[in-house]
Design a protein around this motif. Sequence first.
Motif, mmCIF file in Angstrom:
data_model
loop_
_atom_site.group_PDB
_atom_site.id
_atom_site.type_symbol
_atom_site.label_atom_id
_atom_site.label_comp_id
_atom_site.label_asym_id
_atom_site.label_seq_id
_atom_site.Cartn_x
_atom_site.Cartn_y
_atom_site.Cartn_z
ATOM 1 N N ARG A 11 0.822 -1.211 0.000
ATOM 2 C CA ARG A 11 0.000 0.000 0.000
ATOM 3 C C ARG A 11 0.860 1.266 0.000
ATOM 4 O O ARG A 11 0.540 2.246 -0.631
ATOM 5 C CB ARG A 11 -0.928 -0.027 1.214
ATOM 6 N N TRP A 12 1.967 1.230 0.719
ATOM 7 C CA TRP A 12 2.800 2.427 0.838
ATOM 8 C C TRP A 12 4.096 2.300 0.040
ATOM 9 O O TRP A 12 5.019 3.076 0.221
ATOM 10 C CB TRP A 12 3.131 2.687 2.313
ATOM 11 N N SER A 13 4.158 1.286 -0.787
ATOM 12 C CA SER A 13 5.431 1.027 -1.457
ATOM 13 C C SER A 13 5.623 1.909 -2.680
ATOM 14 O O SER A 13 4.677 2.234 -3.392
ATOM 15 C CB SER A 13 5.493 -0.434 -1.873
ATOM 16 N N MET A 14 6.888 2.285 -2.914
ATOM 17 C CA MET A 14 7.232 3.027 -4.127
ATOM 18 C C MET A 14 7.434 2.058 -5.289
ATOM 19 O O MET A 14 7.398 2.446 -6.442
ATOM 20 C CB MET A 14 8.527 3.822 -3.919
ATOM 21 N N ASN A 15 7.715 0.799 -4.975
ATOM 22 C CA ASN A 15 7.977 -0.196 -6.018
ATOM 23 C C ASN A 15 7.059 -1.402 -5.852
ATOM 24 O O ASN A 15 7.506 -2.488 -5.497
ATOM 25 C CB ASN A 15 9.433 -0.671 -5.954
ATOM 26 N N PRO A 16 5.776 -1.201 -6.092
ATOM 27 C CA PRO A 16 4.852 -2.313 -5.841
ATOM 28 C C PRO A 16 5.185 -3.557 -6.662
ATOM 29 O O PRO A 16 4.963 -4.669 -6.208
ATOM 30 C CB PRO A 16 3.487 -1.745 -6.223
ATOM 31 N N HIS A 17 5.768 -3.359 -7.866
ATOM 32 C CA HIS A 17 6.033 -4.542 -8.694
ATOM 33 C C HIS A 17 7.100 -5.432 -8.064
ATOM 34 O O HIS A 17 7.076 -6.646 -8.225
ATOM 35 C CB HIS A 17 6.436 -4.127 -10.110
ATOM 36 N N LEU A 18 8.033 -4.803 -7.304
ATOM 37 C CA LEU A 18 9.040 -5.622 -6.617
ATOM 38 C C LEU A 18 8.390 -6.428 -5.493
ATOM 39 O O LEU A 18 8.750 -7.573 -5.249
ATOM 40 C CB LEU A 18 10.154 -4.734 -6.044
ATOM 41 N N HIS A 19 7.417 -5.803 -4.845
ATOM 42 C CA HIS A 19 6.687 -6.524 -3.794
ATOM 43 C C HIS A 19 5.981 -7.738 -4.386
ATOM 44 O O HIS A 19 5.977 -8.811 -3.796
ATOM 45 C CB HIS A 19 5.662 -5.603 -3.134
ATOM 46 N N LEU A 20 5.397 -7.526 -5.549
ATOM 47 C CA LEU A 20 4.671 -8.630 -6.179
ATOM 48 C C LEU A 20 5.632 -9.762 -6.527
ATOM 49 O O LEU A 20 5.355 -10.931 -6.256
ATOM 50 C CB LEU A 20 3.964 -8.135 -7.444
ATOM 51 N N GLU A 21 6.768 -9.400 -7.096
ATOM 52 C CA GLU A 21 7.742 -10.419 -7.491
ATOM 53 C C GLU A 21 8.210 -11.199 -6.261
ATOM 54 O O GLU A 21 8.278 -12.427 -6.266
ATOM 55 C CB GLU A 21 8.922 -9.735 -8.181
ATOM 56 N N MET A 22 8.498 -10.449 -5.201
ATOM 57 C CA MET A 22 8.963 -11.082 -3.965
ATOM 58 C C MET A 22 7.872 -12.000 -3.402
ATOM 59 O O MET A 22 8.144 -13.119 -2.974
ATOM 60 C CB MET A 22 9.311 -9.998 -2.951
ATOM 61 N N LEU A 23 6.644 -11.509 -3.447
ATOM 62 C CA LEU A 23 5.531 -12.300 -2.912
ATOM 63 C C LEU A 23 5.389 -13.617 -3.669
ATOM 64 O O LEU A 23 5.282 -14.685 -3.071
ATOM 65 C CB LEU A 23 4.231 -11.489 -3.010
ATOM 66 N N LEU A 24 5.417 -13.526 -5.006
ATOM 67 C CA LEU A 24 5.207 -14.741 -5.799
ATOM 68 C C LEU A 24 6.358 -15.721 -5.589
ATOM 69 O O LEU A 24 6.147 -16.929 -5.481
ATOM 70 C CB LEU A 24 5.052 -14.393 -7.285
ATOM 71 N N LEU A 25 7.577 -15.199 -5.498
ATOM 72 C CA LEU A 25 8.724 -16.084 -5.257
ATOM 73 C C LEU A 25 8.609 -16.742 -3.886
ATOM 74 O O LEU A 25 8.876 -17.923 -3.723
ATOM 75 C CB LEU A 25 10.029 -15.293 -5.347
ATOM 76 N N ARG A 26 8.195 -15.933 -2.920
ATOM 77 C CA ARG A 26 8.070 -16.452 -1.560
ATOM 78 C C ARG A 26 7.039 -17.583 -1.511
ATOM 79 O O ARG A 26 7.259 -18.619 -0.892
ATOM 80 C CB ARG A 26 7.629 -15.303 -0.653
ATOM 81 N N LEU A 27 5.934 -17.365 -2.198
ATOM 82 C CA LEU A 27 4.880 -18.386 -2.206
ATOM 83 C C LEU A 27 5.353 -19.635 -2.943
ATOM 84 O O LEU A 27 5.091 -20.755 -2.523
ATOM 85 C CB LEU A 27 3.619 -17.829 -2.871
ATOM 86 N N ALA A 28 6.072 -19.412 -4.056
ATOM 87 C CA ALA A 28 6.512 -20.560 -4.852
ATOM 88 C C ALA A 28 7.586 -21.362 -4.130
ATOM 89 O O ALA A 28 7.732 -22.552 -4.348
ATOM 90 C CB ALA A 28 7.034 -20.080 -6.205
ATOM 91 N N LYS A 29 8.322 -20.697 -3.259
ATOM 92 C CA LYS A 29 9.388 -21.397 -2.525
ATOM 93 C C LYS A 29 8.889 -22.029 -1.235
ATOM 94 O O LYS A 29 9.609 -22.775 -0.586
ATOM 95 C CB LYS A 29 10.511 -20.405 -2.176
#
Length: 606
Positions: free
Chosen positions: A341-359
């Motif tokens: 919500r407060w991120s300047m780089n939401p796409h990095l959050h998304l990438e991190m989230l998906l990697l975290r879930l996949a791992k």
Amino acid sequence: MSYLVIARKWRPTTFSEVVGQEHVTTTLENAIKNDRLASAYIFSGPRGVGKTTTARILTKALNCENGPTPTPCNTCAACTEITAGNSIDVLEIDGASNRGIDEVRNLRESTRYTPARNRYKIYIIDEVHMLTTEAFNALLKTLEEPPAHVVFIFATTEVNKLPATILSRCQRFDFRRISAQKIVAQLEKICSHEKITIDKSALYLIARKSEGCMRDSQSLLDQVISFCGTTIQEDDVANLLGAVGQDVYFEITRAIAEHDLPSAVSIARHVYEKGYEIKELISGLAEHFNLMLTLKTTGSKEHFVGLEPFIEEFEKHAGRFSETDLIRMMQVIIEAAADVRWSMNPHLHLEMLLLRLAKMPASVELQQVLDDIEELKKKRVVEPAEPQTNNVRVLPQFTPRSQTTSLFQNLSRQNAVRDQDEPGPANATAGDETASGSEPVDLEVIRSKWAGVVAAVKKKKISLGSMLAVGQPYHLSGNQLEILFGEKDTFHVNTLNENQKLIQEAILSETNMKVFVHCLKGTNANGHSPAGKHPAAENTAPAAENVAAAEEPAPQPQPEHTAETVRESTPIQTPPPETVPDTGDWLSAYPLAGQIIETLGGEKLR
Ligand SMILES: [Zn+2]
């Protein structure tokens, strides 16, 4: 302008037409029926959920020529004037632009006069939280002693900004966000009336995009209709609204289930490049997982409004996760939604989230753990038992083999440095268990074949064999064979104890007996064992035999042993008598030399 936007055309005109706010409309209807009207109301809640609409219906209900009635006629002069917004006795005021004390004073003045034509003089103040403190104070006077013909309706999206003095003088109604199901149902009704063909999944997409706001959903529908015409499909809506289609969520779910990290990254990048709203995607993903969890835990499909065509796919994907995993993943997604919500780089959050879930590793169910333990118990009965000592109990089922060995080696090293006089652990109590497939262990047999064992070790590592030749098989306790060395043979003992495995293999190959060797220093390495000093020697029959054999002038294995060592020591011309033991060759006297030769890849020449 002949065209009327859907939101206005379909604006509710009776309480029963208001969607999703039954808790408000029913209360108001009953209040009117029972003549229990308040002089001031607060309608609070998010924008676009029906606050102003309900306020207008309430004014009609109060001022209808056939009223006051919970069902205003919408045809009389009063009703039509209110609907058109030109009733002389209903004043709609925008709190944001009339927020000062002067405006409120004027308003107060006007309340003194009775209504011109209708029953009540009604003031609807929108965004009332925008009023200044002074304005609120001025308003308070009127609210304390309201004229009987005046009704105030305050609408606000931020009820927390209203002074408590105002709140306590009003009847408060909290409007809620409207569920996607209800929005979809309403949009469906509108579309069928407007002769528009639209996928239910497309309607669901609109409903989700409008976040519980009916007015937004209708504006979006307007937008979609003007873009697509009268036949609308989900893809069109997804493209137009930048909303994420179900296929993206299913693709993400697949990547997570298969721990497919490259796909997870490429989906995240694709979504970013396509310009999707990342925050929306993450909250949509949480909803997607929530639906899978609901399906898995309850089997209920009632929450799949607009997603009926996908239920089968939802079931398929839900089957790939355990309930625990789905809950864990939802937790992670919800946390990410808050972070982004407060991120300047939401796409990095998304990438991190998906990697975290996949791992994320799948959690093991408790029942599975119990089953595994049961399985291990069964195996334990079948597997050969390994030697046990009194102070350390080794459970081979739960310990990797290498670990067992190193544990044993550590014990052996401790014993090696321990003085002979100090009583060691009593090993004699361990049973004479042998590994299946090998011969039962017998000290005499090992002794008789000792020369062969030494030769076998020499073949593998010549210096070790030479060192081993110095010692003698001395005592057997269970599967543990003790090899006795001279008092000064610390180096031999330590080196050999570091290479137990090699010696054990040699013994196994020569005698077919599976033993664990342990070298130790004694008072005399020449067959005269320290009888009585070793604790095991007093207690066990094999040890007693061993002592008896050792004390005999010519024990059975000795001649062989001597012959071997004589042959071995022939090349040595003048061995230093104080350092070279009778039974060893020159290398056993200089073990370091043997190691150097071996390290440099050389060979001992005779
Ligand atoms: Zn009427």
